[in-house]
Motif scaffolding. Structure first.
Motif, PDB file in Angstrom:
ATOM      1  N   TYR A  50      42.987  36.340  31.014  1.00 40.41           N
ATOM      2  CA  TYR A  50      42.078  35.680  31.977  1.00 40.41           C
ATOM      3  C   TYR A  50      41.016  36.372  32.265  1.00 40.41           C
ATOM      4  O   TYR A  50      40.664  37.645  31.812  1.00 40.41           O
ATOM      5  N   LYS A  51      40.037  35.530  32.312  1.00 40.11           N
ATOM      6  CA  LYS A  51      38.477  36.288  32.496  1.00 40.11           C
ATOM      7  C   LYS A  51      38.246  37.315  33.471  1.00 40.11           C
ATOM      8  O   LYS A  51      37.439  38.116  33.080  1.00 40.11           O
ATOM      9  N   ILE A  52      39.027  37.585  34.532  1.00 41.81           N
ATOM     10  CA  ILE A  52      39.038  38.357  35.504  1.00 41.81           C
ATOM     11  C   ILE A  52      39.966  39.167  35.416  1.00 41.81           C
ATOM     12  O   ILE A  52      41.175  39.114  35.257  1.00 41.81           O
ATOM     13  N   LYS A  53      39.754  40.556  35.079  1.00 41.45           N
ATOM     14  CA  LYS A  53      40.842  41.465  34.717  1.00 41.45           C
ATOM     15  C   LYS A  53      41.401  42.221  35.999  1.00 41.45           C
ATOM     16  O   LYS A  53      40.568  43.109  36.933  1.00 41.45           O
ATOM     17  N   ARG A  54      42.648  41.776  36.314  1.00 37.85           N
ATOM     18  CA  ARG A  54      43.215  42.583  37.602  1.00 37.85           C
ATOM     19  C   ARG A  54      44.827  42.519  37.262  1.00 37.85           C
ATOM     20  O   ARG A  54      45.334  41.876  36.339  1.00 37.85           O
ATOM     21  N   TRP A  63      46.761  40.608  42.047  1.00 36.89           N
ATOM     22  CA  TRP A  63      46.772  39.135  41.813  1.00 36.89           C
ATOM     23  C   TRP A  63      47.657  38.598  42.909  1.00 36.89           C
ATOM     24  O   TRP A  63      47.116  37.578  43.647  1.00 36.89           O
ATOM     25  N   THR A  66      39.432  42.183  49.283  1.00 39.88           N
ATOM     26  CA  THR A  66      39.687  40.520  49.257  1.00 39.88           C
ATOM     27  C   THR A  66      39.237  39.853  50.482  1.00 39.88           C
ATOM     28  O   THR A  66      39.331  40.138  51.637  1.00 39.88           O
ATOM     29  N   ASP A  83      41.159  30.017  39.586  1.00 41.87           N
ATOM     30  CA  ASP A  83      42.074  31.120  39.887  1.00 41.87           C
ATOM     31  C   ASP A  83      43.509  30.416  40.079  1.00 41.87           C
ATOM     32  O   ASP A  83      44.585  30.992  39.679  1.00 41.87           O
TER      33      ASP A  83
END
Length: 391
Positions: free
Chosen positions: A223-227, A232, A266, A275
């Protein structure tokens, strides 16, 4: 740390400390490590600490640490009444004052009926004078807020919300249980009634981190956002304004600090549609490992024989996706800890449920399979014990 208000305007930290599984050393709670983690949490703004009478050593450990560091009046303690041990009004006081002694305090901020199973259980407690007892304790200041914790389906949860003027409740809720357990429906219902909602099992006992199938891991990684998966899962919860506190059973300093950072960064409503779709793909990848394609929609309910069909299938699936232990725990809680059993073995094969299932599941057949695998000899013994204690 971000804070959210409860029913009475108290500011509660978005992250709460779940105190069921403190680190242990040589079989006993490692007090030095536990104190370090608790104080790290406290010094970074965590003010809600959740324990229970039946968590071995937990209440006493909290009491000792809070007294030693002189922070009792700066935090909120949540603990629980083991109502299943209550036989008369006198035993209410006996257990309550034992908890006060363990916690080295003269009041409880958030007091819960532990694992309140159904309306019949509440009616039994009412017959023993629980409502008058609560009123006495609240009037004296010994109990500040009253609530209940719950494992089970959304129908019964909503009924329990309505049987008393609760201040708060505690439910299992995460992106896998969005439509099972109390679910989003229960969350919204409690919120609409003005209750603060405390979330337990945000990671399903760590399974949404340590037991993800490879495909689910790949989705997160690509996924483009790295968590991390944990980040998540927590952010999905804190994205929702109906949630007051999310509990985490943190057992390392690293975990405490990571969860604090996530809670502090958050924002409500931050999730994009992309998302949400990413997490739905993760859920789909996890469900691909399931035995039954049940979404927990509840269209099959109510069952004429009181079978908790969604709860049974959730536990059955969990056995294959995550392992036996928590599957057995889930099944026992949602079927045996009821005044009237909701077990799969109640099924008489009438077929009414199958007429309403949008997934066209062979419910009768799958219930028999679930019964065979979940209603073990240990389950049956536990069910008899639960009946003796009149859950």
């Amino acid at each position: 740390m971000k804070y959210r208000l409860d029913k009475n305007g108290n500011k509660l930290s978005a992250l709460g400390f779940g105190c069921m599984r403190f680190p242990r050393k040589f079989g006993a709670i490692d007090m030095a490590e536990t104190e370090r983690e608790i104080m790290t949490a406290y010094e970074n703004g965590v003010n809600y600490f959740d324990t229970a009478y039946i968590y071995p050593g937990s209440e006493s450990a909290i009491g000792e640490i809070f007294e030693k560091n002189n922070i009792r009046d700066k935090v909120y303690i949540a603990t629980k009444l083991p109502h299943y041990l209550i036989k008369n009004k006198e035993s209410l006081d006996k257990l309550f004052y034992e908890e006060l002694k363990r916690l080295r305090t003269d009041y409880i901020d958030y007091y819960l009926m532990h694992m309140l199973a159904d309306v019949d259980t509440w009616e039994r407690l009412k017959s023993l004078g629980i409502e008058e007892w609560i009123a006495e304790k609240k009037a004296s200041g010994a109990i500040k807020q009253i609530g209940f914790s719950y494992h089970g389906n959304s129908d019964m949860f909503c009924k329990l919300v309505d049987v008393y003027d609760w201040d708060f409740c505690q439910i299992q809720y995460n992106y896998m249980d969005e439509h099972s357990q109390a679910g989003r429906r229960g969350l919204n219902y409690a919120h609409e009634k003005g209750l603060a909602v405390i979330i337990m099992e945000p990671l399903r006992g760590g399974k949404l981190v340590s037991h993800l199938p490879d495909e689910a891991k790949r989705i997160f990684e690509n996924y483009k956002i790295k968590r991390t998966p944990a980040q998540w899962a927590f952010r999905w919860l804190w994205n929702q304004p109906e949630i007051t506190v999310v509990l985490s059973g943190m057992n390392s300093d690293e975990m405490v600090r990571d969860n604090i950072n996530t809670a502090s960064s958050t924002e409500i409503g931050e999730f994009t549609e992309e998302d949400e779709q990413m997490l739905k793909s993760v859920v789909k990848a996890i469900n691909a490992k399931m035995k039954v394609g049940c979404t927990g929609c509840g269209y099959c309910m109510p069952c004429p024989k009181n079978v908790d069909i969604p709860g049974t299938f959730a536990a059955y699936n969990r056995k294959y996706a995550e392992g036996k232990f928590w599957a057995y725990v889930d099944y026992f809680m949602c079927t045996a800890l009821r005044s009237n059993s909701t077990a799969a073995s109640n099924c008489v094969g009438c077929g009414k449920c199958e007429k309403h299932c949008p997934q066209h599941i062979e419910i009768r057949k799958q219930l028999k399979c679930a019964e065979k695998e979940l209603e073990t000899p240990i389950y049956k013994i536990g069910k008899k014990i639960a009946k003796i204690f009149k859950f």
